[in-house]
Write a protein that holds these residues in place. Sequence first.
Motif, PDB file in Angstrom:
ATOM      1  N   ASN A   2      68.537  38.761  38.401  1.00 23.61           N
ATOM      2  CA  ASN A   2      69.664  38.615  37.495  1.00 23.61           C
ATOM      3  C   ASN A   2      69.855  37.173  37.065  1.00 23.61           C
ATOM      4  O   ASN A   2      69.636  36.251  37.838  1.00 23.61           O
ATOM      5  N   GLU A   3      70.255  36.990  35.812  1.00 23.42           N
ATOM      6  CA  GLU A   3      70.668  35.697  35.277  1.00 23.42           C
ATOM      7  C   GLU A   3      69.582  34.617  35.262  1.00 23.42           C
ATOM      8  O   GLU A   3      69.901  33.451  35.131  1.00 23.42           O
ATOM      9  N   LEU A   4      68.341  34.971  35.433  1.00 29.17           N
ATOM     10  CA  LEU A   4      67.277  33.975  35.341  1.00 29.17           C
ATOM     11  C   LEU A   4      67.118  33.502  33.908  1.00 29.17           C
ATOM     12  O   LEU A   4      67.229  34.286  32.969  1.00 29.17           O
ATOM     13  N   LYS A   5      66.833  32.221  33.764  1.00 23.72           N
ATOM     14  CA  LYS A   5      66.477  31.662  32.463  1.00 23.72           C
ATOM     15  C   LYS A   5      64.985  31.358  32.512  1.00 23.72           C
ATOM     16  O   LYS A   5      64.543  30.517  33.276  1.00 23.72           O
ATOM     17  N   ASP A  68      64.912  28.303  35.012  1.00 26.14           N
ATOM     18  CA  ASP A  68      64.623  28.599  36.414  1.00 26.14           C
ATOM     19  C   ASP A  68      63.127  28.650  36.640  1.00 26.14           C
ATOM     20  O   ASP A  68      62.639  28.238  37.686  1.00 26.14           O
ATOM     21  N   LEU A  69      62.415  29.190  35.642  1.00 27.46           N
ATOM     22  CA  LEU A  69      60.960  29.230  35.760  1.00 27.46           C
ATOM     23  C   LEU A  69      60.308  29.228  34.390  1.00 27.46           C
ATOM     24  O   LEU A  69      60.905  29.643  33.400  1.00 27.46           O
ATOM     25  N   ILE A  70      59.103  28.709  34.368  1.00 28.40           N
ATOM     26  CA  ILE A  70      58.315  28.608  33.140  1.00 28.40           C
ATOM     27  C   ILE A  70      57.001  29.328  33.388  1.00 28.40           C
ATOM     28  O   ILE A  70      56.288  29.021  34.359  1.00 28.40           O
ATOM     29  N   THR A  96      61.994  23.378  39.205  1.00 26.28           N
ATOM     30  CA  THR A  96      61.533  24.294  38.161  1.00 26.28           C
ATOM     31  C   THR A  96      60.188  24.885  38.547  1.00 26.28           C
ATOM     32  O   THR A  96      59.201  24.176  38.671  1.00 26.28           O
ATOM     33  N   LEU A  97      60.160  26.197  38.715  1.00 30.60           N
ATOM     34  CA  LEU A  97      58.934  26.878  39.088  1.00 30.60           C
ATOM     35  C   LEU A  97      58.038  27.055  37.872  1.00 30.60           C
ATOM     36  O   LEU A  97      58.482  27.510  36.823  1.00 30.60           O
ATOM     37  N   ILE A  98      56.775  26.699  38.022  1.00 28.06           N
ATOM     38  CA  ILE A  98      55.765  26.895  36.988  1.00 28.06           C
ATOM     39  C   ILE A  98      54.855  28.027  37.449  1.00 28.06           C
ATOM     40  O   ILE A  98      54.314  27.984  38.554  1.00 28.06           O
ATOM     41  N   ILE A  99      54.699  29.043  36.593  1.00 24.31           N
ATOM     42  CA  ILE A  99      53.773  30.140  36.871  1.00 24.31           C
ATOM     43  C   ILE A  99      52.660  30.048  35.836  1.00 24.31           C
ATOM     44  O   ILE A  99      52.909  30.141  34.641  1.00 24.31           O
ATOM     45  N   SER A 100      51.445  29.870  36.301  1.00 31.37           N
ATOM     46  CA  SER A 100      50.291  29.751  35.418  1.00 31.37           C
ATOM     47  C   SER A 100      49.471  31.034  35.457  1.00 31.37           C
ATOM     48  O   SER A 100      49.103  31.515  36.528  1.00 31.37           O
ATOM     49  N   ILE A 101      49.192  31.557  34.266  1.00 27.97           N
ATOM     50  CA  ILE A 101      48.320  32.726  34.143  1.00 27.97           C
ATOM     51  C   ILE A 101      47.038  32.294  33.425  1.00 27.97           C
ATOM     52  O   ILE A 101      46.442  33.042  32.683  1.00 27.97           O
ATOM     53  N   LEU A 102      46.640  31.071  33.637  1.00 34.07           N
ATOM     54  CA  LEU A 102      45.483  30.508  32.948  1.00 34.07           C
ATOM     55  C   LEU A 102      44.225  30.706  33.788  1.00 34.07           C
ATOM     56  O   LEU A 102      44.099  30.135  34.871  1.00 34.07           O
ATOM     57  N   ALA A 103      43.317  31.493  33.288  1.00 36.97           N
ATOM     58  CA  ALA A 103      42.075  31.775  34.008  1.00 36.97           C
ATOM     59  C   ALA A 103      41.288  30.495  34.256  1.00 36.97           C
ATOM     60  O   ALA A 103      41.063  29.701  33.348  1.00 36.97           O
ATOM     61  N   GLY A 104      40.907  30.294  35.507  1.00 29.42           N
ATOM     62  CA  GLY A 104      40.040  29.181  35.867  1.00 29.42           C
ATOM     63  C   GLY A 104      40.722  27.831  36.024  1.00 29.42           C
ATOM     64  O   GLY A 104      40.068  26.861  36.392  1.00 29.42           O
ATOM     65  N   ILE A 105      42.017  27.727  35.751  1.00 29.26           N
ATOM     66  CA  ILE A 105      42.714  26.448  35.877  1.00 29.26           C
ATOM     67  C   ILE A 105      43.401  26.394  37.238  1.00 29.26           C
ATOM     68  O   ILE A 105      44.378  27.090  37.486  1.00 29.26           O
ATOM     69  N   LYS A 106      42.866  25.567  38.100  1.00 31.76           N
ATOM     70  CA  LYS A 106      43.368  25.468  39.465  1.00 31.76           C
ATOM     71  C   LYS A 106      44.714  24.737  39.524  1.00 31.76           C
ATOM     72  O   LYS A 106      45.043  23.942  38.648  1.00 31.76           O
ATOM     73  N   ILE A 107      45.462  25.018  40.564  1.00 31.63           N
ATOM     74  CA  ILE A 107      46.771  24.409  40.766  1.00 31.63           C
ATOM     75  C   ILE A 107      46.667  22.884  40.755  1.00 31.63           C
ATOM     76  O   ILE A 107      47.517  22.201  40.191  1.00 31.63           O
ATOM     77  N   SER A 108      45.624  22.326  41.337  1.00 34.18           N
ATOM     78  CA  SER A 108      45.471  20.865  41.410  1.00 34.18           C
ATOM     79  C   SER A 108      45.403  20.237  40.013  1.00 34.18           C
ATOM     80  O   SER A 108      45.885  19.119  39.806  1.00 34.18           O
ATOM     81  N   LYS A 109      44.816  20.931  39.042  1.00 34.31           N
ATOM     82  CA  LYS A 109      44.749  20.408  37.672  1.00 34.31           C
ATOM     83  C   LYS A 109      46.140  20.358  37.038  1.00 34.31           C
ATOM     84  O   LYS A 109      46.443  19.439  36.286  1.00 34.31           O
ATOM     85  N   ILE A 110      46.955  21.351  37.346  1.00 30.78           N
ATOM     86  CA  ILE A 110      48.318  21.383  36.811  1.00 30.78           C
ATOM     87  C   ILE A 110      49.155  20.298  37.482  1.00 30.78           C
ATOM     88  O   ILE A 110      49.901  19.572  36.820  1.00 30.78           O
ATOM     89  N   GLU A 111      49.016  20.156  38.808  1.00 29.42           N
ATOM     90  CA  GLU A 111      49.734  19.121  39.545  1.00 29.42           C
ATOM     91  C   GLU A 111      49.372  17.730  39.042  1.00 29.42           C
ATOM     92  O   GLU A 111      50.225  16.835  39.002  1.00 29.42           O
ATOM     93  N   ALA A 112      48.123  17.535  38.653  1.00 31.41           N
ATOM     94  CA  ALA A 112      47.678  16.228  38.157  1.00 31.41           C
ATOM     95  C   ALA A 112      48.439  15.830  36.888  1.00 31.41           C
ATOM     96  O   ALA A 112      48.635  14.646  36.633  1.00 31.41           O
ATOM     97  N   ILE A 113      48.869  16.811  36.109  1.00 33.52           N
ATOM     98  CA  ILE A 113      49.616  16.528  34.880  1.00 33.52           C
ATOM     99  C   ILE A 113      51.115  16.489  35.138  1.00 33.52           C
ATOM    100  O   ILE A 113      51.807  15.564  34.707  1.00 33.52           O
ATOM    101  N   LEU A 114      51.640  17.482  35.850  1.00 32.15           N
ATOM    102  CA  LEU A 114      53.093  17.618  36.014  1.00 32.15           C
ATOM    103  C   LEU A 114      53.671  16.863  37.194  1.00 32.15           C
ATOM    104  O   LEU A 114      54.866  16.578  37.215  1.00 32.15           O
TER     105      LEU A 114
END
Length: 173
Positions: A2-5, A68-70, A96-114
């Motif tokens: 409920n009430e998630l943005k 709340d999440l992206i 802020t929770l980030i949910i990635s549905i990107l095939a082949g893109i590891k969490i470490s690559k996202i952390e390196a940017i964000l």
Amino acid sequence: MNELKILLIGCGKMGSSLLEGIVKSDNFDGTVDVIEPAIQDFQKEDFKERKVNFYSDIKEKKDNINYDLIIVATKPNIYEEIFNGLKNNLIINDQTLIISILAGIKISKIEAILGPSPIIRAMPNIAASVLEGMTALIGNKKITQKDILNVDLIFELIGEKIWLENELQMDSF
């Protein structure tokens, strides 16, 4: 849930399946903002009665930073552009929770940017488009129990889900 943005970036097959599952749920009273440059009018019409707002560019959301999440559901070849756009146009805090549905893109690559954000990598299969999917999930050390509960609820709307023990299992899934 409920009430998630929620901010959903990308509304192709997988993004629109998630969007459909979320907004058709009786448990969802929140709002979803969708960033999709190629959104079709019929897609907007499908969600007209729900709390869904469509935008063609992330820069249009610069003043609304309270998500709340992206969920990022774009093609993986533009991941750097997407995450840099998020970093430069929205203030993403360590909640802020980030949910990635990107095939082949590891969490470490996202952390390196964000930087230090809670990140969950999700790999739904094609059956999600008919709400009968199976999704593999793995998160970094920053995710909370609340993050896990919200993600469980979202992905159960499009089928079943399984939490993996390590990210290396994602490829075999």
